[in-house]
Enzyme design. Structure first.
Site, PDB file in Angstrom:
ATOM      1  N   ARG A  15       0.836  -1.198   0.000  1.00 43.94           N
ATOM      2  CA  ARG A  15       0.000   0.000   0.000  1.00 43.94           C
ATOM      3  C   ARG A  15       0.877   1.256   0.000  1.00 43.94           C
ATOM      4  O   ARG A  15       2.087   1.184   0.189  1.00 43.94           O
ATOM      5  CB  ARG A  15      -0.912  -0.002   1.234  1.00 43.94           C
ATOM      6  CG  ARG A  15      -2.003  -1.048   1.208  1.00 43.94           C
ATOM      7  CD  ARG A  15      -2.727  -1.138   2.536  1.00 43.94           C
ATOM      8  NE  ARG A  15      -1.896  -1.713   3.578  1.00 43.94           N
ATOM      9  CZ  ARG A  15      -2.276  -1.870   4.845  1.00 43.94           C
ATOM     10  NH1 ARG A  15      -3.474  -1.458   5.230  1.00 43.94           N
ATOM     11  NH2 ARG A  15      -1.455  -2.420   5.733  1.00 43.94           N
ATOM     12  N   LYS A  75       1.765   1.958   7.345  1.00 47.88           N
ATOM     13  CA  LYS A  75       2.100   1.171   8.529  1.00 47.88           C
ATOM     14  C   LYS A  75       3.021   1.941   9.474  1.00 47.88           C
ATOM     15  O   LYS A  75       3.615   2.960   9.119  1.00 47.88           O
ATOM     16  CB  LYS A  75       2.774  -0.143   8.117  1.00 47.88           C
ATOM     17  CG  LYS A  75       1.833  -1.099   7.425  1.00 47.88           C
ATOM     18  CD  LYS A  75       0.613  -1.450   8.271  1.00 47.88           C
ATOM     19  CE  LYS A  75       0.965  -2.274   9.504  1.00 47.88           C
ATOM     20  NZ  LYS A  75      -0.246  -2.588  10.320  1.00 47.88           N
ATOM     21  N   TYR A  94      -0.866   4.600  10.632  1.00 45.41           N
ATOM     22  CA  TYR A  94      -1.204   3.632  11.673  1.00 45.41           C
ATOM     23  C   TYR A  94       0.011   3.457  12.581  1.00 45.41           C
ATOM     24  O   TYR A  94       1.153   3.390  12.107  1.00 45.41           O
ATOM     25  CB  TYR A  94      -1.558   2.270  11.060  1.00 45.41           C
ATOM     26  CG  TYR A  94      -2.911   2.226  10.383  1.00 45.41           C
ATOM     27  CD1 TYR A  94      -4.081   2.417  11.106  1.00 45.41           C
ATOM     28  CD2 TYR A  94      -3.011   1.973   9.014  1.00 45.41           C
ATOM     29  CE1 TYR A  94      -5.323   2.367  10.486  1.00 45.41           C
ATOM     30  CE2 TYR A  94      -4.246   1.924   8.389  1.00 45.41           C
ATOM     31  CZ  TYR A  94      -5.400   2.123   9.127  1.00 45.41           C
ATOM     32  OH  TYR A  94      -6.625   2.084   8.512  1.00 45.41           O
ATOM     33  N   HIS A  96      -0.436   1.611  16.225  1.00 45.75           N
ATOM     34  CA  HIS A  96      -0.644   0.412  17.060  1.00 45.75           C
ATOM     35  C   HIS A  96       0.457   0.290  18.113  1.00 45.75           C
ATOM     36  O   HIS A  96       1.196  -0.695  18.173  1.00 45.75           O
ATOM     37  CB  HIS A  96      -0.680  -0.843  16.178  1.00 45.75           C
ATOM     38  CG  HIS A  96      -1.776  -0.826  15.153  1.00 45.75           C
ATOM     39  ND1 HIS A  96      -3.111  -0.906  15.494  1.00 45.75           N
ATOM     40  CD2 HIS A  96      -1.738  -0.733  13.788  1.00 45.75           C
ATOM     41  CE1 HIS A  96      -3.849  -0.869  14.392  1.00 45.75           C
ATOM     42  NE2 HIS A  96      -3.049  -0.746  13.351  1.00 45.75           N
ATOM     43  N   GLU A 118      -5.651   4.796  13.832  1.00 45.88           N
ATOM     44  CA  GLU A 118      -6.559   3.879  14.519  1.00 45.88           C
ATOM     45  C   GLU A 118      -7.249   4.465  15.738  1.00 45.88           C
ATOM     46  O   GLU A 118      -8.185   3.848  16.292  1.00 45.88           O
ATOM     47  CB  GLU A 118      -5.830   2.585  14.920  1.00 45.88           C
ATOM     48  CG  GLU A 118      -4.815   2.713  16.043  1.00 45.88           C
ATOM     49  CD  GLU A 118      -3.422   3.100  15.570  1.00 45.88           C
ATOM     50  OE1 GLU A 118      -2.489   3.018  16.383  1.00 45.88           O
ATOM     51  OE2 GLU A 118      -3.273   3.476  14.380  1.00 45.88           O
ATOM     52  N   ASP A 270      -2.406  -6.761  15.272  1.00 44.58           N
ATOM     53  CA  ASP A 270      -1.802  -5.425  15.308  1.00 44.58           C
ATOM     54  C   ASP A 270      -1.803  -4.850  16.718  1.00 44.58           C
ATOM     55  O   ASP A 270      -0.953  -4.010  17.056  1.00 44.58           O
ATOM     56  CB  ASP A 270      -2.562  -4.465  14.383  1.00 44.58           C
ATOM     57  CG  ASP A 270      -2.056  -4.527  12.950  1.00 44.58           C
ATOM     58  OD1 ASP A 270      -0.872  -4.855  12.758  1.00 44.58           O
ATOM     59  OD2 ASP A 270      -2.838  -4.256  12.031  1.00 44.58           O
TER      60      ASP A 270
END
Length: 372
Positions: A15, A75, A94, A96, A118, A270
């Site tokens: 991505r 990510k 993101y 996490h 998130e 995740d």
């Protein structure tokens, strides 16, 4: 503002943080966009597509991190990336962080302002930037589980939908949120016998209405969870506590009661995973076996379908990304939903769930943001 988009470097992550269509929007708002060469290769967008959208191509990732005021990724930053972040820079991706103390330490040391997709919220209390990837991951979980169930892959050798005269596979979905409902939708579509477990009675009633009797819903107690997990051929872990580490709902001991060759797909990996035996895997080596049970715990599942995922992600992130580019820290200060997305700012943890999970003191964002 200069907005930078580096190429993703996590294992089999195809991505991209900005599609060419998103770049056009940033440029239309008067921003300069710098995209690392070949960043969009995984979605079929070459450098010329980004140039046509108004971006400038960076020949190295170092150029992106050194010159960008805001870095837009998909990510969480890898060690070589967080080492290049700096104070005064905004990271939008993101994160996490709850199960990842090493990354948290790296971000805190850098001084960066890190907004996590998130934990950004909306007026309905939802997680609008997590939702599209949860939809993708939920649907993919059934594809991945069906493949892992094949005998050649270590599974039981069961076809999810069965055939006339042969019973279908049993699928247990733990969690009835976005991931769980989309997993159930795919499993039902393939003809499996599906049970969704959740602790929200209103949500269970809603799911009953949505599926019109095509799935079984069950309130999640220890006993109910054991019964469904023991009976299942495929178990989907779809539990989420926003920002926090996922609870370990299925223990190592419970594996002994499962069918040999049954499959676990832990979409919550995740956030640390909701199975005690879960360990993050990659697309190049997605499964492993514990006590006869196949575990699929790929931490970036949507990366397997990057064209779909990148478009869906950019559709969701663009609004808030433009706000950050247009107004900088003021956008965070004036929008409580973006403030909920702020996880780290100038060496402080600003999200309570992340702070509690990692043992840090949580600082209220409004007390740290100096935008006067």
């Amino acid at each position: 503002m200069r907005v930078g988009c580096p190429k993703e470097i996590k294992n089999h992550e195809y991505r991209v943080g900005l599609t060419p269509a998103a770049v056009r929007e940033y440029v239309a708002h008067g921003h300069e966009v710098l995209v690392e060469t070949k960043a969009g290769a995984g979605i079929g967008a070459d450098d010329s597509a980004y140039v046509a959208a108004g971006a400038r191509i960076a020949r190295s990732v170092q150029e992106v991190f050194e010159t960008a005021d805001m870095v837009v990724k998909v990510k969480e930053p890898q060690p070589q990336e967080w080492a290049q972040l700096r104070e005064g820079q905004i990271l939008y991706t993101y994160l996490h962080l709850a199960p990842d103390p090493e990354q948290a330490q790296g971000l805190l040391a850098s001084g960066v302002t890190a907004v996590a997709y998130e934990t950004v919220t909306d007026e309905r209390g939802g997680l609008p930037l997590l939702a599209p990837m949860s939809e993708v991951a939920g649907r993919l979980s059934i594809q991945a589980g069906a493949t892992a169930l094949q005998k050649a892959n270590g599974g039981r050798g069961v076809l999810l939908g069965g055939v006339p005269g042969v019973l279908p596979a049993k699928v247990a979905v733990i969690g009835g949120g976005v991931v769980g409902s989309h997993a159930a939708q795919m499993a039902v579509g393939l003809g499996a016998e599906v049970t969704i477990l959740d602790r929200s009675l209103p949500r269970l009633r809603q799911l009953d209405d949505i599926f019109n009797g095509r799935v079984r819903t069950r309130y999640s107690t220890i006993e109910a969870l054991e019964e469904e997990v023991f009976a299942a051929d495929l178990v989907i872990g779809a539990v989420l506590i926003p920002g926090a580490a996922a609870p370990k709902l299925v223990t190592r001991e419970m594996l002994s009661g499962m069918k040999r060759g049954a499959v676990i797909v832990d979409v919550a990996i995740d956030q640390g995973g909701c199975f005690e035996t879960s360990q993050a895997t990659t697309h190049s080596s997605p499964t492993y076996e514990v006590d006869g049970v196949i575990h699929y715990c790929v931490a970036n599942m949507p990366g397997a379908v990057p064209i779909t995922s990148a478009q869906a992600l950019n559709n969701a992130t663009l609004h808030y990304g433009l706000a950050l580019a247009d107004h900088g820290l003021r956008a965070i200060a004036e929008d409580r939903h973006l403030r909920n997305g702020l996880n780290v700012h100038r060496g402080r943890v600003t999200n309570r769930a992340v702070a509690d999970a990692l043992g840090y003191e949580a600082f209220a964002p409004e007390n740290l943001l100096n935008v006067a």
